[in-house]
Design a protein around this motif. Structure first.
Motif, PDB file in Angstrom:
ATOM      1  N   GLN A 113       0.832  -1.210   0.000  1.00 34.38           N
ATOM      2  CA  GLN A 113       0.000   0.000   0.000  1.00 34.38           C
ATOM      3  C   GLN A 113       0.862   1.254   0.000  1.00 34.38           C
ATOM      4  O   GLN A 113       0.555   2.232  -0.695  1.00 34.38           O
ATOM      5  CB  GLN A 113      -0.954  -0.022   1.191  1.00 34.38           C
ATOM      6  CG  GLN A 113      -2.040  -1.060   1.036  1.00 34.38           C
ATOM      7  CD  GLN A 113      -2.848  -1.289   2.301  1.00 34.38           C
ATOM      8  OE1 GLN A 113      -2.489  -0.824   3.386  1.00 34.38           O
ATOM      9  NE2 GLN A 113      -3.949  -2.021   2.180  1.00 34.38           N
ATOM     10  N   LYS A 114       1.948   1.224   0.741  1.00 33.72           N
ATOM     11  CA  LYS A 114       2.847   2.377   0.779  1.00 33.72           C
ATOM     12  C   LYS A 114       3.465   2.641  -0.595  1.00 33.72           C
ATOM     13  O   LYS A 114       3.656   3.790  -0.991  1.00 33.72           O
ATOM     14  CB  LYS A 114       3.948   2.151   1.819  1.00 33.72           C
ATOM     15  CG  LYS A 114       4.902   3.308   1.946  1.00 33.72           C
ATOM     16  CD  LYS A 114       5.914   3.082   3.062  1.00 33.72           C
ATOM     17  CE  LYS A 114       6.826   4.303   3.151  1.00 33.72           C
ATOM     18  NZ  LYS A 114       7.744   4.223   4.262  1.00 33.72           N
ATOM     19  N   LEU A 115       3.758   1.563  -1.344  1.00 39.90           N
ATOM     20  CA  LEU A 115       4.399   1.688  -2.652  1.00 39.90           C
ATOM     21  C   LEU A 115       3.393   1.832  -3.797  1.00 39.90           C
ATOM     22  O   LEU A 115       3.790   2.095  -4.927  1.00 39.90           O
ATOM     23  CB  LEU A 115       5.274   0.456  -2.928  1.00 39.90           C
ATOM     24  CG  LEU A 115       6.425   0.192  -1.966  1.00 39.90           C
ATOM     25  CD1 LEU A 115       7.122  -1.112  -2.319  1.00 39.90           C
ATOM     26  CD2 LEU A 115       7.405   1.352  -1.953  1.00 39.90           C
ATOM     27  N   HIS A 116       2.115   1.616  -3.507  1.00 42.49           N
ATOM     28  CA  HIS A 116       1.072   1.585  -4.540  1.00 42.49           C
ATOM     29  C   HIS A 116       1.391   0.514  -5.578  1.00 42.49           C
ATOM     30  O   HIS A 116       1.277   0.721  -6.783  1.00 42.49           O
ATOM     31  CB  HIS A 116       0.888   2.954  -5.210  1.00 42.49           C
ATOM     32  CG  HIS A 116       0.541   4.027  -4.229  1.00 42.49           C
ATOM     33  ND1 HIS A 116      -0.684   4.088  -3.609  1.00 42.49           N
ATOM     34  CD2 HIS A 116       1.277   5.053  -3.747  1.00 42.49           C
ATOM     35  CE1 HIS A 116      -0.692   5.119  -2.789  1.00 42.49           C
ATOM     36  NE2 HIS A 116       0.488   5.715  -2.846  1.00 42.49           N
ATOM     37  N   LYS A 117       1.812  -0.646  -5.075  1.00 47.74           N
ATOM     38  CA  LYS A 117       2.138  -1.798  -5.912  1.00 47.74           C
ATOM     39  C   LYS A 117       1.629  -3.047  -5.205  1.00 47.74           C
ATOM     40  O   LYS A 117       1.216  -2.994  -4.057  1.00 47.74           O
ATOM     41  CB  LYS A 117       3.647  -1.898  -6.146  1.00 47.74           C
ATOM     42  CG  LYS A 117       4.198  -0.719  -6.941  1.00 47.74           C
ATOM     43  CD  LYS A 117       5.631  -0.940  -7.327  1.00 47.74           C
ATOM     44  CE  LYS A 117       6.171   0.234  -8.120  1.00 47.74           C
ATOM     45  NZ  LYS A 117       5.793   0.227  -9.498  1.00 47.74           N
TER      46      LYS A 117
END
Length: 178
Positions: A125-129
């Motif tokens: 979620q932090k990386l949007h991946k």
């Protein structure tokens, strides 16, 4: 003096020193923290790590170390395009596959890891991946598991109408090459 097997066995007078040496080495191991890990790594080791992660096809390769309280795994090294976002990331030892690797002291290899219920999506979620494939192995240092080495392949994710949707090509995953 002729070299014999007996010449290479530890003398009995040194046997009582073994516990003191083991205690000293244990203290050295505890002194290595996520915060100071990079300071003890030389350029050759960092190059070896980066090249190894690249050769196996990982988008990101990380070394996670247990914090002093052994409550979190903390990313102490990362190679990949998201290093700035990943370094220092903390994962509770009660959550995620990397924590299972520390607890079980067994390696983990899986493609389509995002389908695994034990996979923590916090870093994704932090990386949007989305993590597509993962290799995670226990990191032993001075006779103790002190962390995890992980390699991942990521999927790009885009949010459309409130739903995550993969974009771009799906990674090939980890496994034998043809």
């Amino acid at each position: 003096m002729k070299a014999t097997r007996a010449n290479f066995l530890p003398e009995q007078r040194f046997v009582p020193l073994r516990p003191a040496l083991q205690e000293h080495l244990s203290k050295l191991g505890v002194a290595v923290t996520p915060e100071n890990f990079l300071s003890i790594c030389d350029e050759m080791l960092l190059k070896l790590l980066k090249e190894t992660f690249e050769r196996i096809g990982a988008n990101e390769g990380s070394i996670w170390l247990l914090d002093q309280a052994k409550e979190h795994l903390v990313v102490a090294y990362n190679s990949g395009p998201n290093t700035a976002k990943i370094m220092g990331f903390k994962q509770p030892v009660s959550k995620g596959i990397v924590s299972l690797v520390v607890a079980s002291e067994h390696a983990f290899v899986e493609n389509q890891v995002y389908k695994n219920a034990k996979h923590s999506k916090d870093l994704d979620q932090k990386l949007h991946k989305t993590t597509y494939a993962m290799i995670a192995v226990p990191l032993y240092f001075l006779n103790e598991v002190r962390g995890v080495i992980s390699c991942v392949q990521l999927l790009d994710v885009e949010i459309r109408d409130g739903q995550a949707e993969a974009t771009g090509e799906t990674p090939r995953g980890f496994g034998p090459t043809e």
